[in-house]
Design an enzyme around this catalytic site. Structure first.
Site, PDB file in Angstrom:
ATOM      1  N   ASN A   8      -6.377  -1.002   0.889  1.00 56.35           N
ATOM      2  CA  ASN A   8      -5.255  -0.638   0.805  1.00 56.35           C
ATOM      3  C   ASN A   8      -4.181  -2.019   1.217  1.00 56.35           C
ATOM      4  O   ASN A   8      -4.260  -2.418   2.312  1.00 56.35           O
ATOM      5  CB  ASN A   8      -5.042   0.361   2.155  1.00 56.35           C
ATOM      6  CG  ASN A   8      -3.511   0.736   2.577  1.00 56.35           C
ATOM      7  OD1 ASN A   8      -2.753   0.770   1.689  1.00 56.35           O
ATOM      8  ND2 ASN A   8      -3.568   1.405   3.435  1.00 56.35           N
ATOM      9  N   LYS A  10      -1.011  -1.630   1.304  1.00 55.07           N
ATOM     10  CA  LYS A  10       0.369  -1.550   2.032  1.00 55.07           C
ATOM     11  C   LYS A  10       1.450  -2.260   1.335  1.00 55.07           C
ATOM     12  O   LYS A  10       1.414  -2.404   0.149  1.00 55.07           O
ATOM     13  CB  LYS A  10       0.273  -1.996   3.568  1.00 55.07           C
ATOM     14  CG  LYS A  10      -1.237  -1.345   4.148  1.00 55.07           C
ATOM     15  CD  LYS A  10      -1.418  -1.524   5.676  1.00 55.07           C
ATOM     16  CE  LYS A  10      -2.456  -0.945   6.200  1.00 55.07           C
ATOM     17  NZ  LYS A  10      -2.622  -0.616   7.555  1.00 55.07           N
ATOM     18  N   HIS A  92      -1.823   8.705   5.763  1.00 49.47           N
ATOM     19  CA  HIS A  92      -2.182   7.549   6.600  1.00 49.47           C
ATOM     20  C   HIS A  92      -1.307   7.470   7.873  1.00 49.47           C
ATOM     21  O   HIS A  92      -0.155   7.959   7.688  1.00 49.47           O
ATOM     22  CB  HIS A  92      -1.920   6.244   5.878  1.00 49.47           C
ATOM     23  CG  HIS A  92      -2.179   4.906   6.237  1.00 49.47           C
ATOM     24  ND1 HIS A  92      -1.517   4.354   7.337  1.00 49.47           N
ATOM     25  CD2 HIS A  92      -3.236   4.295   6.036  1.00 49.47           C
ATOM     26  CE1 HIS A  92      -2.341   3.319   7.628  1.00 49.47           C
ATOM     27  NE2 HIS A  92      -3.475   3.083   7.090  1.00 49.47           N
ATOM     28  N   GLU A  94       0.589   5.207   9.201  1.00 48.25           N
ATOM     29  CA  GLU A  94       1.757   4.489   9.123  1.00 48.25           C
ATOM     30  C   GLU A  94       2.678   5.587   8.460  1.00 48.25           C
ATOM     31  O   GLU A  94       3.935   5.558   8.667  1.00 48.25           O
ATOM     32  CB  GLU A  94       1.614   3.313   8.253  1.00 48.25           C
ATOM     33  CG  GLU A  94       0.869   2.298   9.170  1.00 48.25           C
ATOM     34  CD  GLU A  94       0.198   1.384   8.398  1.00 48.25           C
ATOM     35  OE1 GLU A  94       0.237   1.146   6.957  1.00 48.25           O
ATOM     36  OE2 GLU A  94      -0.888   0.571   9.031  1.00 48.25           O
ATOM     37  N   GLU A 164      -9.613   6.842  11.012  1.00 51.22           N
ATOM     38  CA  GLU A 164      -8.826   5.747  11.084  1.00 51.22           C
ATOM     39  C   GLU A 164      -8.110   5.762  12.479  1.00 51.22           C
ATOM     40  O   GLU A 164      -6.987   6.347  12.674  1.00 51.22           O
ATOM     41  CB  GLU A 164      -7.784   5.415   9.995  1.00 51.22           C
ATOM     42  CG  GLU A 164      -8.351   5.190   8.903  1.00 51.22           C
ATOM     43  CD  GLU A 164      -7.379   4.152   8.046  1.00 51.22           C
ATOM     44  OE1 GLU A 164      -7.907   3.231   7.582  1.00 51.22           O
ATOM     45  OE2 GLU A 164      -6.410   4.361   7.710  1.00 51.22           O
ATOM     46  N   GLY A 170      -5.000  -2.570  12.302  1.00 45.67           N
ATOM     47  CA  GLY A 170      -4.272  -3.936  12.225  1.00 45.67           C
ATOM     48  C   GLY A 170      -4.095  -4.466  13.656  1.00 45.67           C
ATOM     49  O   GLY A 170      -3.384  -5.398  13.901  1.00 45.67           O
ATOM     50  N   SER A 210      -9.081  -2.445  11.264  1.00 44.60           N
ATOM     51  CA  SER A 210      -9.372  -3.798  11.331  1.00 44.60           C
ATOM     52  C   SER A 210     -10.751  -4.334  11.129  1.00 44.60           C
ATOM     53  O   SER A 210     -11.232  -5.049  11.767  1.00 44.60           O
ATOM     54  CB  SER A 210      -9.159  -4.246  12.927  1.00 44.60           C
ATOM     55  OG  SER A 210      -8.078  -3.928  13.318  1.00 44.60           O
TER      56      SER A 210
HETATM   57  P1  PGA Z   1      -6.436  -2.726   8.777  1.00 46.67           P
HETATM   58  O1  PGA Z   1      -5.860  -1.353   8.122  1.00 46.67           O
HETATM   59  O2  PGA Z   1      -7.787  -3.063   7.916  1.00 46.67           O
HETATM   60  O3  PGA Z   1      -5.455  -3.821   8.421  1.00 46.67           O
HETATM   61  O4  PGA Z   1      -6.804  -2.508  10.275  1.00 46.67           O
HETATM   62  C1  PGA Z   1      -6.476  -0.192   7.744  1.00 46.67           C
HETATM   63  C2  PGA Z   1      -5.627   0.792   7.053  1.00 46.67           C
HETATM   64  O5  PGA Z   1      -4.598   1.043   7.570  1.00 46.67           O
HETATM   65  O6  PGA Z   1      -6.147   1.672   6.384  1.00 46.67           O
END
Ligand code: PGA
Length: 245
Positions: A8, A10, A92, A94, A164, A170, A210
């Protein structure tokens, strides 16, 4: 067991940077690849998905639930399909947090995506506060139940559920295998209650939060999950390949 690895990106990488990435990534993909790989590019770079190694599925990070019309700034399922997108990430955290996406809206998006033959990665997970207040199970239950309203059992083969935990995205803090297995069990119980034992057993569930080439080693040994959703670490082709191999 074959695993699914979903990158992903983003809101990272310009179109030129994505092209550079693809050139690099294609050279690194193992010849005898048996795992499934999907790369979810920003909308502006999806047109360059055609340069990806043909074994890699092109993915998108969101889409609108309506077919077309006056929705300035939005992208439809048809637009994605036309660029050979095979999978879309929906729900997601976010999107839920920064764009106020409700379970009801996510449900509409899932229906539209499935109607158009897109695979869906449905993201679920609790915040730190919910975890500390021992609400994880309840949160996962309502996120899944509400997102899957009106979805038929035979459509679940096109839905991957990504656990998640929001506190792990993150942050550098990876969930422990014990926490992941507990969450997976909750998710399977919900699917079993909504559909059947068989649906629950066959439900594809992956983990995200992460992951790096270091932290993924231990997580991917966990047979309760069948793959990973990778944000930050997928932005470097070498690092992403290390996770896959
Ligand atoms: P990350 O993001 O690996 O940077 O923690 C994972 C995600 O949001 O799908």
């Amino acid at each position: 067991m074959n695993k699914i690895f979903i990158a992903n990106f983003k809101m990272n990488k310009t179109n030129d940077e994505v092209l550079e990435y693809i050139n690099e990534f294609n050279k690194l993909i193992p010849k005898n690849l048996s795992d499934e790989i999907c790369i979810c590019l920003p909308f502006t770079a999806l047109c360059n998905g055609k340069f990806l190694d043909e074994r890699v599925v092109l993915g998108a990070q969101n889409m609108h639930e309506q077919e077309f019309g006056a929705f300035t700034g939005e992208i439809s399922a048809d637009m994605l399909k036309n660029l050979n997108v095979g999978l879309v990430i929906l729900g997601h955290s976010e999107r839920r947090n920064y764009f106020n996406e409700s379970n009801e809206k996510i449900n509409k998006k899932i229906k539209t995506a499935l109607r158009h033959g897109l695979k869906v990665v449905l993201c679920v997970g609790e915040t730190k506060f919910q975890r500390n207040s021992k609400k994880t199970n309840q949160v996962l239950k309502s996120q899944i139940e509400e997102a899957l309203v009106g979805i038929y059992e035979n459509e679940l083969s096109s839905v991957i559920i990504a656990y998640e935990p929001v506190w792990a995205i993150g942050t550098g803090e990876v969930a422990k295998n014990g926490d992941i297995s507990t969450a997976v069990k909750v998710i399977r119980d919900v699917i079993s209650n909504l559909y059947s034992e068989n649906a629950s057993k066959n439900q594809k569930i992956i983990y995200g939060g992460s992951l790096t080439s270091e932290t993924s080693k231990n997580i991917l040994k966990n047979d309760d999950i069948c793959g990973a959703l990778i944000g930050g670490a997928s932005l470097n082709p070498n690092e992403f390949i290390k996770i896959i191999s």
